[in-house]
Write an enzyme that holds these catalytic residues in place. Structure first.
Site, short mmCIF file in Angstrom:
data_model
loop_
_atom_site.label_atom_id
_atom_site.label_comp_id
_atom_site.label_asym_id
_atom_site.label_seq_id
_atom_site.Cartn_x
_atom_site.Cartn_y
_atom_site.Cartn_z
N GLY A 48 0.78 -1.24 0.00
CA GLY A 48 0.00 0.00 0.00
C GLY A 48 0.81 1.28 0.00
O GLY A 48 0.38 2.29 -0.53
N ASP A 107 -5.21 2.25 10.39
CA ASP A 107 -6.63 1.98 10.64
C ASP A 107 -6.80 1.55 12.10
O ASP A 107 -6.97 2.40 12.98
CB ASP A 107 -7.09 0.91 9.64
CG ASP A 107 -8.57 0.57 9.76
OD1 ASP A 107 -9.25 1.14 10.63
OD2 ASP A 107 -9.05 -0.28 8.99
N PHE A 156 -14.28 2.13 4.13
CA PHE A 156 -13.26 1.41 3.37
C PHE A 156 -12.95 2.20 2.10
O PHE A 156 -13.81 2.44 1.26
CB PHE A 156 -13.71 -0.01 3.03
CG PHE A 156 -12.56 -0.84 2.54
CD1 PHE A 156 -11.64 -1.37 3.43
CD2 PHE A 156 -12.36 -1.06 1.18
CE1 PHE A 156 -10.55 -2.11 2.98
CE2 PHE A 156 -11.27 -1.81 0.73
CZ PHE A 156 -10.37 -2.33 1.63
N VAL A 157 -11.68 2.59 1.98
CA VAL A 157 -11.27 3.42 0.85
C VAL A 157 -10.25 2.70 -0.03
O VAL A 157 -9.57 1.77 0.42
CB VAL A 157 -10.67 4.76 1.34
CG1 VAL A 157 -11.72 5.61 2.04
CG2 VAL A 157 -9.47 4.53 2.26
P1 IMP Z 1 -4.20 -1.49 10.57
O1 IMP Z 1 -5.62 -1.88 10.86
O2 IMP Z 1 -3.89 -0.11 11.09
O3 IMP Z 1 -3.26 -2.53 11.09
O4 IMP Z 1 -4.06 -1.42 9.00
C1 IMP Z 1 -3.51 -2.47 8.29
C2 IMP Z 1 -3.51 -2.27 6.81
O5 IMP Z 1 -4.83 -2.48 6.33
C3 IMP Z 1 -3.14 -0.91 6.25
O6 IMP Z 1 -1.77 -0.70 6.15
C4 IMP Z 1 -3.76 -1.02 4.86
O7 IMP Z 1 -2.90 -1.68 3.98
C5 IMP Z 1 -5.00 -1.82 5.13
N1 IMP Z 1 -6.19 -0.95 5.23
C6 IMP Z 1 -6.73 -0.36 6.32
N2 IMP Z 1 -7.81 0.36 6.00
C7 IMP Z 1 -7.96 0.23 4.65
C8 IMP Z 1 -8.91 0.76 3.70
O8 IMP Z 1 -9.85 1.53 3.99
N3 IMP Z 1 -8.72 0.38 2.40
C9 IMP Z 1 -7.71 -0.44 2.01
N4 IMP Z 1 -6.80 -0.94 2.85
C10 IMP Z 1 -6.93 -0.61 4.16
MG MG Z 2 -0.36 -0.68 4.53
#
Ligand code: IMP
Ligand code: MG
Length: 186
Positions: A48, A107, A156-157
């Protein structure tokens, strides 16, 4: 691709390409002020953060190195599993380095808090975090973000590196995905 190219799959625009460029420039000035002369090691979290890394690194006026790490995230689901697994480790040693973790989005904060702990155990001189986006849930966990582009709503983006099942990473901006795309299993 532009938002128009995605048709009805994108229901609203969250951040435009122009806003991203402005946000990255603002972050770059802050990073330069903190890390000038320290030749930071930028660590991009695959996949990402590819776009953020490419544009942020080029916006910086200071000398940096770049490395990459891949950790497991959502797979084809839109909810975090809470499990972090290393898929590709760093090539560089972190011993004595000033590390700048580069993220697309924070997130739940699960990935970031795990990375911070993991990197701290590798002897880094300092660890900072740059993330283009942050969702509200991240603020309920203790995840420090030193350089932030934008706070966004809890939806979700996709776009600018962020995907759904590997799709829409190449959108120039970030937008909310039409839920019909993931409920179809498309
Ligand atoms: P975390 O929940 O902060 O551990 O996020 C983990 C990973 O989930 C992020 O680095 C993104 O790659 C993916 N992610 C979180 N939210 C989104 C979203 O809204 N769209 C797409 N990928 C997401
Ligand atoms: Mg990521």
């Amino acid at each position: 691709m532009d938002f128009e190219d995605a048709g009805s799959d994108i229901v609203s625009v969250v951040v435009t390409a122009e806003q991203i460029a402005e946000g990255l420039a603002r972050m770059a000035r802050e990073i330069e002020a903190d890390l000038s002369g320290k030749r930071p090691l930028m660590v991009g979290v695959l996949k990402g953060a590819v776009m953020v890394m490419a544009d942020l690194a080029r916006e910086l006026t200071i000398d940096v190195e770049m490395d990459w790490m891949a950790v497991s995230s959502y797979g084809r689901s839109t909810k975090s599993s809470g499990v972090v697994r290393i898929l590709k480790d760093l090539d560089s040693s972190l011993e004595g380095r000033h590390v700048l973790i580069v993220e697309d989005i924070v997130d739940s904060g699960v990935t970031l808090s795990w990375l911070l702990e993991n990197f701290a155990s590798r002897g880094a001189a300092s660890i900072r975090v740059a993330s283009l986006l942050r969702k509200p849930d991240a603020m309920s966990v203790d995840v420090p973000i030193d350089y932030l582009g934008f706070d966004i709503p809890n939806e979700f983006v996709v776009g600018y590196g962020l995907d759904f099942a590997e799709r829409y990473r190449n959108l120039k901006g970030v937008g909310v995905l039409n839920p019909s795309v993931y409920s179809d299993g498309a």
